[in-house]
Design a protein around this motif. Structure first.
Motif, PDB file in Angstrom:
ATOM      1  N   ASN A  46     -57.710 -45.124 -12.629  1.00  0.00           N
ATOM      2  CA  ASN A  46     -57.941 -45.385 -13.947  1.00  0.00           C
ATOM      3  C   ASN A  46     -56.352 -45.554 -14.473  1.00  0.00           C
ATOM      4  N   THR A  47     -55.356 -45.506 -13.639  1.00  0.00           N
ATOM      5  CA  THR A  47     -54.242 -45.841 -13.383  1.00  0.00           C
ATOM      6  C   THR A  47     -52.797 -46.824 -13.012  1.00  0.00           C
ATOM      7  N   CYS A  48     -51.789 -46.177 -13.377  1.00  0.00           N
ATOM      8  CA  CYS A  48     -50.963 -47.331 -12.400  1.00  0.00           C
ATOM      9  C   CYS A  48     -49.616 -46.448 -12.495  1.00  0.00           C
ATOM     10  N   ALA A  49     -48.866 -46.396 -11.474  1.00  0.00           N
ATOM     11  CA  ALA A  49     -47.641 -45.687 -11.756  1.00  0.00           C
ATOM     12  C   ALA A  49     -46.216 -46.225 -11.428  1.00  0.00           C
ATOM     13  N   LEU A  50     -45.216 -45.689 -12.328  1.00  0.00           N
ATOM     14  CA  LEU A  50     -43.721 -46.211 -12.231  1.00  0.00           C
ATOM     15  C   LEU A  50     -43.123 -45.421 -11.148  1.00  0.00           C
ATOM     16  N   PRO A  51     -41.914 -45.578 -10.725  1.00  0.00           N
ATOM     17  CA  PRO A  51     -40.950 -44.611 -10.584  1.00  0.00           C
ATOM     18  C   PRO A  51     -40.081 -43.952 -11.519  1.00  0.00           C
ATOM     19  N   GLN A  52     -39.594 -42.495 -11.404  1.00  0.00           N
ATOM     20  CA  GLN A  52     -39.200 -41.738 -11.983  1.00  0.00           C
ATOM     21  C   GLN A  52     -38.005 -41.377 -11.889  1.00  0.00           C
ATOM     22  N   GLY A  53     -37.269 -42.083 -12.615  1.00  0.00           N
ATOM     23  CA  GLY A  53     -35.875 -41.131 -12.181  1.00  0.00           C
ATOM     24  C   GLY A  53     -35.438 -42.402 -11.568  1.00  0.00           C
ATOM     25  N   THR A  54     -35.752 -43.501 -11.576  1.00  0.00           N
ATOM     26  CA  THR A  54     -34.528 -44.450 -10.054  1.00  0.00           C
ATOM     27  C   THR A  54     -34.913 -45.980 -10.977  1.00  0.00           C
ATOM     28  N   LEU A  71     -39.167 -50.338 -18.819  1.00  0.00           N
ATOM     29  CA  LEU A  71     -40.468 -49.101 -17.500  1.00  0.00           C
ATOM     30  C   LEU A  71     -40.102 -48.303 -19.014  1.00  0.00           C
ATOM     31  N   ASN A  72     -39.458 -47.663 -20.139  1.00  0.00           N
ATOM     32  CA  ASN A  72     -40.041 -47.082 -20.934  1.00  0.00           C
ATOM     33  C   ASN A  72     -40.511 -47.830 -21.210  1.00  0.00           C
ATOM     34  N   ASP A  73     -41.524 -48.888 -21.807  1.00  0.00           N
ATOM     35  CA  ASP A  73     -42.068 -49.246 -22.564  1.00  0.00           C
ATOM     36  C   ASP A  73     -43.704 -48.608 -22.112  1.00  0.00           C
ATOM     37  N   LEU A  74     -43.490 -49.600 -20.487  1.00  0.00           N
ATOM     38  CA  LEU A  74     -44.456 -48.569 -19.803  1.00  0.00           C
ATOM     39  C   LEU A  74     -45.234 -47.965 -19.926  1.00  0.00           C
ATOM     40  N   ARG A  75     -44.135 -46.599 -20.027  1.00  0.00           N
ATOM     41  CA  ARG A  75     -44.575 -45.483 -19.397  1.00  0.00           C
ATOM     42  C   ARG A  75     -45.352 -45.221 -20.831  1.00  0.00           C
ATOM     43  N   GLN A  76     -44.759 -45.259 -22.020  1.00  0.00           N
ATOM     44  CA  GLN A  76     -45.135 -44.684 -23.215  1.00  0.00           C
ATOM     45  C   GLN A  76     -46.589 -45.860 -23.709  1.00  0.00           C
ATOM     46  N   ALA A  77     -47.344 -46.495 -22.731  1.00  0.00           N
ATOM     47  CA  ALA A  77     -48.369 -47.746 -23.248  1.00  0.00           C
ATOM     48  C   ALA A  77     -49.738 -46.802 -23.421  1.00  0.00           C
ATOM     49  N   ARG A  78     -50.297 -46.644 -24.214  1.00  0.00           N
ATOM     50  CA  ARG A  78     -51.694 -46.497 -23.665  1.00  0.00           C
ATOM     51  C   ARG A  78     -53.183 -47.315 -24.095  1.00  0.00           C
ATOM     52  N   GLY A  79     -54.143 -46.847 -23.384  1.00  0.00           N
ATOM     53  CA  GLY A  79     -55.287 -47.944 -23.750  1.00  0.00           C
ATOM     54  C   GLY A  79     -56.073 -47.477 -24.925  1.00  0.00           C
ATOM     55  N   VAL A  87     -48.107 -43.310 -14.932  1.00  0.00           N
ATOM     56  CA  VAL A  87     -47.945 -42.180 -14.968  1.00  0.00           C
ATOM     57  C   VAL A  87     -46.199 -42.525 -13.697  1.00  0.00           C
ATOM     58  N   ALA A  88     -46.179 -41.040 -14.094  1.00  0.00           N
ATOM     59  CA  ALA A  88     -45.194 -40.699 -13.387  1.00  0.00           C
ATOM     60  C   ALA A  88     -45.531 -41.091 -11.931  1.00  0.00           C
ATOM     61  N   LEU A  89     -44.664 -41.419 -11.019  1.00  0.00           N
ATOM     62  CA  LEU A  89     -44.354 -41.164  -9.315  1.00  0.00           C
ATOM     63  C   LEU A  89     -43.197 -40.903  -8.968  1.00  0.00           C
ATOM     64  N   ASN A  90     -43.132 -39.202  -8.824  1.00  0.00           N
ATOM     65  CA  ASN A  90     -41.782 -39.079  -8.466  1.00  0.00           C
ATOM     66  C   ASN A  90     -40.975 -39.900  -7.159  1.00  0.00           C
TER      67      ASN A  90
END
Length: 116
Positions: A46-54, A71-79, A87-90
């Motif tokens: 139930n989440t989507c991953a975003l690249p971390q540090g890329t 990307l930062n706005d999406l990382r802060q988004a809450r349901g 979530v972060a994808l390393n």
């Protein structure tokens, strides 16, 4: 908003279909592109991953710059229940995955120097 559904089976198998798909993107007026792809190696519930540090992805046609603000706005988004939606994808997980990687050269070729 417009959507494009494009295969990611590999250039040998799906390259012509992907090329045709991206060829039909109207370049004028496109200001934001989101590429969504399945995860073949890491399970996300139930989440989507975003690249971390890329900051960018390299393509044969030059770098594809990622919009860090978005990307930062999406990382802060809450349901609705306060749960984290992205979530972060390393880097190791990101490098193992190919579903998004297969789309990047087509996007870069069609959109040129535009940043997303």
């Amino acid at each position: 908003a417009k959507a494009l559904i494009c295969p990611h089976a590999g250039y040998r198998y799906a390259g012509p279909t992907a090329a045709w798909s991206f060829k039909n993107i109207p370049q004028a007026g496109v200001s934001r592109v989101f590429i969504l792809g399945p995860s073949h190696h890491v399970h996300f519930r139930n989440t989507c991953a975003l690249p971390q540090g890329t900051t960018h992805y390299e393509t044969p046609f030059g770098p594809l710059i990622l919009d860090q603000g978005v990307l930062n706005d999406l990382r802060q988004a809450r349901g609705a229940q306060g749960e984290q939606l992205f979530v972060a994808l390393n880097n190791s997980q990101d490098e193992d995955e190919h579903s998004v990687e297969m789309q990047l050269p087509f996007l870069k070729m069609m959109m040129g120097e535009q940043n997303f």
